[in-house]
Motif scaffolding. Structure first.
Motif, PDB file in Angstrom:
ATOM      1  N   VAL A 146       9.943  14.465   7.400  1.00  0.00           N
ATOM      2  CA  VAL A 146       9.596  14.535   5.974  1.00  0.00           C
ATOM      3  C   VAL A 146       8.390  13.619   5.710  1.00  0.00           C
ATOM      4  CG1 VAL A 146      10.408  14.155   3.610  1.00  0.00           C
ATOM      5  CG2 VAL A 146      12.020  14.908   5.392  1.00  0.00           C
ATOM      6  N   PRO A 147       7.321  14.121   5.059  1.00  0.00           N
ATOM      7  CA  PRO A 147       6.212  13.228   4.699  1.00  0.00           C
ATOM      8  C   PRO A 147       6.657  12.240   3.620  1.00  0.00           C
ATOM      9  CG  PRO A 147       5.644  15.563   4.341  1.00  0.00           C
ATOM     10  CD  PRO A 147       7.106  15.498   4.602  1.00  0.00           C
ATOM     11  N   GLY A 148       6.302  10.994   3.787  1.00  0.00           N
ATOM     12  CA  GLY A 148       6.681   9.966   2.811  1.00  0.00           C
ATOM     13  C   GLY A 148       5.821   9.975   1.562  1.00  0.00           C
ATOM     14  N   THR A 149       4.648  10.580   1.662  1.00  0.00           N
ATOM     15  CA  THR A 149       3.732  10.612   0.522  1.00  0.00           C
ATOM     16  C   THR A 149       3.576  12.039   0.027  1.00  0.00           C
ATOM     17  OG1 THR A 149       1.734  10.899   1.866  1.00  0.00           O
ATOM     18  CG2 THR A 149       2.463   8.635   1.434  1.00  0.00           C
ATOM     19  N   PRO A 150       3.066  12.240  -1.182  1.00  0.00           N
ATOM     20  CA  PRO A 150       2.594  11.260  -2.157  1.00  0.00           C
ATOM     21  C   PRO A 150       3.665  10.249  -2.543  1.00  0.00           C
ATOM     22  CG  PRO A 150       1.882  13.448  -2.797  1.00  0.00           C
ATOM     23  CD  PRO A 150       2.813  13.624  -1.648  1.00  0.00           C
ATOM     24  N   MET A 151       3.177   9.038  -2.723  1.00  0.00           N
ATOM     25  CA  MET A 151       4.031   7.895  -3.032  1.00  0.00           C
ATOM     26  C   MET A 151       3.390   7.146  -4.206  1.00  0.00           C
ATOM     27  SD  MET A 151       4.206   4.563  -0.556  1.00  0.00           S
ATOM     28  CE  MET A 151       5.293   3.165  -0.887  1.00  0.00           C
ATOM     29  N   ALA A 152       4.216   6.654  -5.119  1.00  0.00           N
ATOM     30  CA  ALA A 152       3.695   5.857  -6.230  1.00  0.00           C
ATOM     31  C   ALA A 152       4.095   4.402  -6.036  1.00  0.00           C
ATOM     32  CB  ALA A 152       4.220   6.368  -7.567  1.00  0.00           C
ATOM     33  N   ILE A 153       3.169   3.498  -6.300  1.00  0.00           N
ATOM     34  CA  ILE A 153       3.425   2.060  -6.214  1.00  0.00           C
ATOM     35  C   ILE A 153       2.972   1.440  -7.536  1.00  0.00           C
ATOM     36  CG2 ILE A 153       3.041  -0.043  -4.864  1.00  0.00           C
ATOM     37  CD1 ILE A 153       1.918   1.731  -2.640  1.00  0.00           C
ATOM     38  N   THR A 154       3.849   0.677  -8.159  1.00  0.00           N
ATOM     39  CA  THR A 154       3.467   0.019  -9.417  1.00  0.00           C
ATOM     40  C   THR A 154       3.793  -1.462  -9.340  1.00  0.00           C
ATOM     41  OG1 THR A 154       5.615   0.511 -10.407  1.00  0.00           O
ATOM     42  CG2 THR A 154       3.853   2.069 -10.856  1.00  0.00           C
TER      43      THR A 154
END
Lengths: 365, 365
Positions: A146-154
């Protein structure tokens, strides 16, 4: 059928999650306080079993990443991780139907519960580690392709970064750099998955395991029984099956640095039962390997848990200090973490430690 | 009216851009080769004047960020920066009608021309620095209150990051961390602006200045005339107005480290005209301050340009080495960079150098 998490469950959940955290995953006390607060505001936490996740579901795991040494100096306000999920949804143009932990250990067990409560999303009783691991690619989702991204980081200021990486190793590398710049810990939403993928790639039931292990420790203390016997007994009823006290000793030396976005180092535990030998536990956020000289007693992905000698309260790696009287328990990792493919990602060499993995059951008692 | 850039213009453009780069902005020879290649493929580069940008236009500046020391070890393939622009468009849900340089100095003068040629977008003859500066917030757009993000950052593998920061200082801080993780230099699209904002906040005509300064150097060499006289004369016809030879000397010491995503250090130039004094030039990607002991000859935002003593060919900071015979020219910065608000962003203290800015015209000759 799923169930609603009750406020009375939180102490057990917190205790069990700290145990599975093997020293890492963030201080569960902070997570427990945050969860109590959202529950006091009248929000509810709905848990669904992994098998109940439907084909039409869309699951976005949430959590925090970074060094636990930074987390305890930078307490979350409470709404940051929900923002990560919303920002990832906006980027993907989808709405999540559930969230879940990527890591069942430490504070990252409770963070998705807070996100779920805030956003009204059910939380899947499952994760991608069955414990805590330091790197973003050290999850069963990654092992299943499974691709981990797109990923959001805030971060706490509302800065948001969306990472789309060419593979999950670059995801870890780039997102770690961002986390460092955000002050050493940050809030993430990643590994977005449809229902069938979650059912295939996740480890089910880990929230339930946290509750059961926490209950075993708490009840033993309430009843003035040996909590270690109870823990080992409770583990037998879980997918972990096998746990064993490896060491009883005193912390005589701690070397810990926050470097490259991780808490790294080691702790030395002098045996207090007669031999006078010293157990060394190697650390990268989590406890990784327990060894006496060259003799390995327990190694990743098996769990090395350092607990208070009397109460079996887990001690996180950032809280280790000279003089603590402890017992170390080794726990067999779930089978999904011990396949040859999984060991490439979770075994000692994946951490740069030049050792073969030896299952706990096969190491000398 | 705008004009089409001709292949024959490229040597002058490259030379003039290297001059305005004040040692930084990336090696213009690489940019020139990349631009020649897209032109050989039959693509055209259309330049529009700043005043021609319409109210309905939407401009996305493009460029590279990072340490020039890394750029010369990691030559771009050619299509990376166009990808940044496309990814930012997709995130914003808009289409750019033009691109432009954020920095007119160094290779970053030519990068937007390559993007424009590849994507069929006109390039605005303007920038946000009138030279090169190391930090993402060191642009007139920032001084005019334009948010630098959302910003897209890509690397040669296709990893893409979209940063949305709470201010332009966080934009610099976070994007620099990403650039470091991408190998020390990366491709960016940032400061998306509508037409009226560009007309208000940009410095117009800097591509034209590059062409004029490059032509002055080239023609002087072709005609065996003094290129420094020609340069100073050509500067008088530009918004810079004032330029002066500050030093003639030999490189006797270079200290240069690639650290925190920048090339930092200093160069010492022993006077070869009699005094035997040593000029020190402080460097952060670009030449920042030229001083002899505590006597400052020229300081940011004014331009400190180190040129080959015979040909006036600009020498980038990463190419400085022992024994080079050079002349140093100081150039007055355009008035937009010298306002009190601008000096907070572009002056010596903005680089951690404890000096007041003294305009070149007022420093002792």
């Amino acid at each position: 059928m799923g169930f609603m998490l009750e406020r009375k469950d939180l102490p057990d959940l917190s205790l069990g999650a700290a145990f599975l955290g093997t020293g890492g995953g963030g201080d569960t006390y902070i997570g427990r306080l945050m969860l109590e607060r959202v529950m006091e505001e009248g929000r509810r936490v709905e848990i669904v079993h992994l098998a109940e996740v439907g084909d039409g579901d869309y699951v976005i795991p949430t959590g925090m990443m970074g060094a636990p040494t930074c987390l305890i100096e930078k307490i979350p306000r409470g709404d940051e991780t929900a923002l990560s999920l919303r920002r990832l949804e906006a980027f993907l143009g989808v709405r999540a139907t559930c969230t879940m932990p990527a890591e069942a250990g430490g504070m990252n067990s409770t963070v998705p519960l807070i996100v779920g409560a805030r956003l009204g999303l059910p939380v899947v009783d499952a994760d991608g580690m069955g414990r805590a691991f330091p790197n973003m690619y050290q999850v069963t989702f990654h092992v299943h392709g499974v691709p981990g991204t797109p990923m959001a980081i805030t971060d706490e200021h509302g800065d948001t970064v969306i990472v789309t990486a060419c593979d999950n190793f670059k995801m870890e590398w780039i997102s770690r750099g961002i986390t460092i710049r955000m002050g050493g810990c940050a809030h993430t939403a990643e590994y977005p998955m449809d229902g069938p993928t979650v059912r295939r790639a996740a480890i089910g039931g880990t929230l339930g395991v946290c509750l059961a292990l926490g209950k075993a420790i708490r009840e033993a203390n309430e009843q003035h029984r040996d909590p270690f016997d109870r823990l080992v007994g409770a583990l037998r009823e879980t997918p972990y099956r096998h746990g064993r006290v490896l060491w009883t000793g005193k912390v005589v030396e701690v070397y810990r640095r926050t470097t490259e976005g991780f808490a790294r180092g080691w702790v030395q535990l002098r045996d207090t039962e007669g031999s006078g030998e010293t157990l060394e536990v190697l650390i990268q956020n989590e406890n990784l390997v327990a060894r006496v000289g060259t003799r390995v007693l327990c190694s990743v992905p098996d769990l090395v848990c350092i607990l208070d000698r009397e109460t079996a309260e887990p001690i996180t790696t950032e809280a280790l200090r000279y003089g603590q009287q402890v017992k170390v328990i080794g726990v067999a990792a779930p089978p999904l973490l011990r396949t040859p493919e999984a060991l490439e990602v979770f075994g000692p060499r994946a951490f740069g430690i030049d050792l073969d993995f030896v299952p706990l059951e096969e190491s000398e008692p």
